[in-house]
Design an enzyme around this catalytic site. Structure first.
Site, mmCIF file in Angstrom:
data_model
loop_
_atom_site.group_PDB
_atom_site.id
_atom_site.type_symbol
_atom_site.label_atom_id
_atom_site.label_comp_id
_atom_site.label_asym_id
_atom_site.label_seq_id
_atom_site.Cartn_x
_atom_site.Cartn_y
_atom_site.Cartn_z
ATOM 1 N N CYS A 112 31.045 28.902 27.516
ATOM 2 C CA CYS A 112 32.252 29.572 26.999
ATOM 3 C C CYS A 112 33.444 28.616 26.868
ATOM 4 O O CYS A 112 34.466 28.985 26.286
ATOM 5 C CB CYS A 112 32.617 30.754 27.879
ATOM 6 S SG CYS A 112 31.292 31.962 27.999
ATOM 7 N N HIS A 251 40.153 32.311 26.797
ATOM 8 C CA HIS A 251 38.817 32.863 26.547
ATOM 9 C C HIS A 251 38.818 34.337 26.937
ATOM 10 O O HIS A 251 39.304 34.705 28.005
ATOM 11 C CB HIS A 251 37.811 32.068 27.379
ATOM 12 C CG HIS A 251 36.455 32.658 27.424
ATOM 13 N ND1 HIS A 251 35.817 33.148 26.306
ATOM 14 C CD2 HIS A 251 35.593 32.845 28.459
ATOM 15 C CE1 HIS A 251 34.625 33.598 26.655
ATOM 16 N NE2 HIS A 251 34.472 33.444 27.954
ATOM 17 N N ASN A 281 33.106 39.581 25.484
ATOM 18 C CA ASN A 281 33.052 38.126 25.656
ATOM 19 C C ASN A 281 32.097 37.541 24.610
ATOM 20 O O ASN A 281 30.891 37.721 24.703
ATOM 21 C CB ASN A 281 32.568 37.835 27.081
ATOM 22 C CG ASN A 281 32.443 36.351 27.373
ATOM 23 O OD1 ASN A 281 32.470 35.524 26.478
ATOM 24 N ND2 ASN A 281 32.286 36.031 28.647
HETATM 25 C C1 LIG Z 1 31.171 41.705 36.379
HETATM 26 C C2 LIG Z 1 32.454 42.310 36.931
HETATM 27 C C3 LIG Z 1 33.174 43.081 35.855
HETATM 28 C C4 LIG Z 1 32.093 43.264 38.043
HETATM 29 O O1 LIG Z 1 33.269 43.832 38.568
HETATM 30 P P1 LIG Z 1 33.480 43.895 40.159
HETATM 31 O O2 LIG Z 1 34.705 44.658 40.403
HETATM 32 O O3 LIG Z 1 33.405 42.495 40.646
HETATM 33 O O4 LIG Z 1 32.240 44.725 40.587
HETATM 34 P P2 LIG Z 1 31.188 44.316 41.687
HETATM 35 O O5 LIG Z 1 30.351 43.172 41.202
HETATM 36 O O6 LIG Z 1 31.936 44.176 42.960
HETATM 37 O O7 LIG Z 1 30.262 45.580 41.698
HETATM 38 C C5 LIG Z 1 30.740 46.789 42.227
HETATM 39 C C6 LIG Z 1 29.672 47.830 42.068
HETATM 40 O O8 LIG Z 1 29.586 48.221 40.697
HETATM 41 C C7 LIG Z 1 28.230 48.233 40.299
HETATM 42 N N1 LIG Z 1 28.166 47.917 38.878
HETATM 43 C C8 LIG Z 1 27.937 46.723 38.279
HETATM 44 N N2 LIG Z 1 27.954 46.883 36.950
HETATM 45 C C9 LIG Z 1 28.206 48.187 36.708
HETATM 46 C C10 LIG Z 1 28.348 48.950 35.552
HETATM 47 N N3 LIG Z 1 28.248 48.408 34.317
HETATM 48 N N4 LIG Z 1 28.601 50.265 35.665
HETATM 49 C C11 LIG Z 1 28.722 50.842 36.863
HETATM 50 N N5 LIG Z 1 28.583 50.162 38.023
HETATM 51 C C12 LIG Z 1 28.328 48.853 37.934
HETATM 52 C C13 LIG Z 1 27.554 47.204 41.152
HETATM 53 O O9 LIG Z 1 26.176 47.483 41.235
HETATM 54 C C14 LIG Z 1 28.272 47.364 42.475
HETATM 55 O O10 LIG Z 1 27.677 48.425 43.153
HETATM 56 P P3 LIG Z 1 27.421 48.322 44.731
HETATM 57 O O11 LIG Z 1 28.806 48.114 45.333
HETATM 58 O O12 LIG Z 1 26.803 49.635 45.036
HETATM 59 O O13 LIG Z 1 26.531 47.150 44.906
HETATM 60 C C15 LIG Z 1 33.382 41.203 37.504
HETATM 61 O O14 LIG Z 1 32.794 40.636 38.648
HETATM 62 C C16 LIG Z 1 33.653 40.121 36.504
HETATM 63 O O15 LIG Z 1 34.312 40.333 35.519
HETATM 64 N N6 LIG Z 1 33.172 38.889 36.770
HETATM 65 C C17 LIG Z 1 33.352 37.780 35.824
HETATM 66 C C18 LIG Z 1 32.348 37.935 34.720
HETATM 67 C C19 LIG Z 1 32.611 37.038 33.560
HETATM 68 O O16 LIG Z 1 33.662 37.088 32.965
HETATM 69 N N7 LIG Z 1 31.619 36.208 33.213
HETATM 70 C C20 LIG Z 1 31.661 35.358 32.105
HETATM 71 C C21 LIG Z 1 32.543 34.200 32.343
HETATM 72 S S1 LIG Z 1 32.554 33.187 30.921
#
Ligand SMILES: CC(C)(COP(=O)(O)OP(=O)(O)OC[C@H]1O[C@@H](n2cnc3c(N)ncnc32)[C@H](O)[C@@H]1OP(=O)(O)O)[C@@H](O)C(=O)NCCC(=O)NCCS
Length: 333
Positions: A112, A251, A281
């Protein structure tokens, strides 16, 4: 002496996939996706739309905007992590399709951060005299490497392409950059199968190693820190204070990441460009698509100071401080 953007264009699939549609595929909701990411919808390539076709269309629009013939392009660089195929380079396919008969061509993979890396590579070519005109494309079909049964990743990504034409300029243009990598975090965001370490086999497919896998929480922390530190470094190297910045174009991975970084950089929302809610993204395409839309919306004028920041798998990051030089035609022109 410096390098500037003299043309720009984007190409996104017409097909829109909403959060509600994804909620009918995996166990998620519009509310969860929007509250965690700020994303409402993304574009998904249909049959016949590929990284090559989207990149070619964006490239042709950028050349038209620059009023430059493809025959005058010296180098075609395509930033992508979803190439048309492992070889040849997608850049060669685009070079041929647009008729850039004199140009060299190669792909660049910094995930990215690829487009921002590409800007620095283009600047180096131009500053060294190795090229006069560089066509830089960021093009991705993330939908083809996403596991559509994995709710933790499939809600985040989309498809699209953006392109710029870069040339020498006497004043303004790219003022400074800050590029980096921390490969110790390579396991946090990867497509593990299909390469030299784990070639494609029935087993890699059964194990779903051909899909993108991510540790979202760790990548989130990295993303905010990398955005803040690389943007601050690029601005310092350009001799700009954050108050002097006109528009921050990060980004578009996640609106929460963008807002957290902007807060730490003391940038109000009026100086931050966001379109992640419409595209998700799109990896290396996200910055050029965002730049095109910022220009279309009249948010960039000659003399404006912009910082573009990419970050992602590698882990890798890149920030570019750019003083905009081109007059932007209004929609009617
Ligand atoms: C992926 C992201 C949105 C998840 O948000 P978060 O607040 O960190 O959520 P968590 O990973 O703590 O997960 C919380 C819960 O939601 C659940 N969950 C994950 N995806 C889900 C979805 N699409 N819908 C509902 N629940 C979901 C998980 O299973 C977890 O459940 P648990 O607590 O029972 O295990 C966040 O971590 C993020 O944006 N990370 C960066 C990703 C990114 O930008 N990557 C590319 C970089 S170039």
């Amino acid at each position: 002496m410096s390098t500037t953007i003299v043309g720009w264009g984007k190409a996104v699939p017409k097909n829109v996939r909403s959060n509600a549609e994804i909620a009918s595929m995996v166990d998620t909701t519009d509310e969860w996706i929007f509250s965690r990411t700020g994303i409402r919808e993304r574009r998904i390539a249909t049959e016949g739309e590929t990284t090559f076709t989207l990149g070619r269309d964006a490239a042709e629009r950028a050349l038209t905007r620059a009023r430059i013939s493809a025959a005058d392009v010296d180098m075609v660089i395509v930033a992508t992590l979803t190439p048309e195929m492992p070889m040849p380079a997608t850049a060669s396919l685009i070079q041929d399709a647009i008729g850039a008969s004199r140009a060299g061509a190669f792909d660049l993979n910094a995930a990215c951060a690829g487009f921002a890396y590409g800007m620095e590579v283009a600047r180096a070519f131009i500053d060294s005299g190795g090229a006069r005109t560089v066509l830089l494309v960021g093009s991705e079909t993330m939908s083809r490497v996403i596991d559509w049964t994995d709710r933790s990743t499939c809600v985040l990504f989309g498809d699209g392409a953006g392109a710029v034409v870069m040339q020498h300029v006497d004043h303004g243009g790219v003022r400074a950059s800050s590029l980096g990598s921390d490969g110790s975090g390579s396991h946090l965001l990867q497509i593990a199968g299909g390469g030299s370490r784990t070639p494609v086999s029935k087993q890699t497919i059964a194990d779903r190693l051909h899909f993108l896998a991510m540790d979202g929480r760790e990548v989130y922390k990295f993303a905010v820190n990398a955005t803040v530190s690389s943007a601050a470094t690029a601005m310092a190297r350009a001799g700009w204070s954050p108050e002097e910045l006109d528009l921050f174009i990060p980004h578009q991975a996640n609106v929460r990441i963008i807002k957290a970084a902007a807060r730490r950089l003391h940038l109000g929302t009026d100086r931050v460009f966001v379109n992640a809610h419409r595209y998700g993204n799109t990896s290396s395409a996200s910055i050029p698509i965002a730049l095109c839309e910022a220009l279309e919306q009249g948010r960039v004028s000659p003399g404006n100071r912009l910082v573009l920041v990419g970050f992602g798998a590698g882990l890798s990051w890149a920030a570019v401080a750019l003083e905009w030089t081109m007059t932007v035609p209004t929609a009617a022109e």
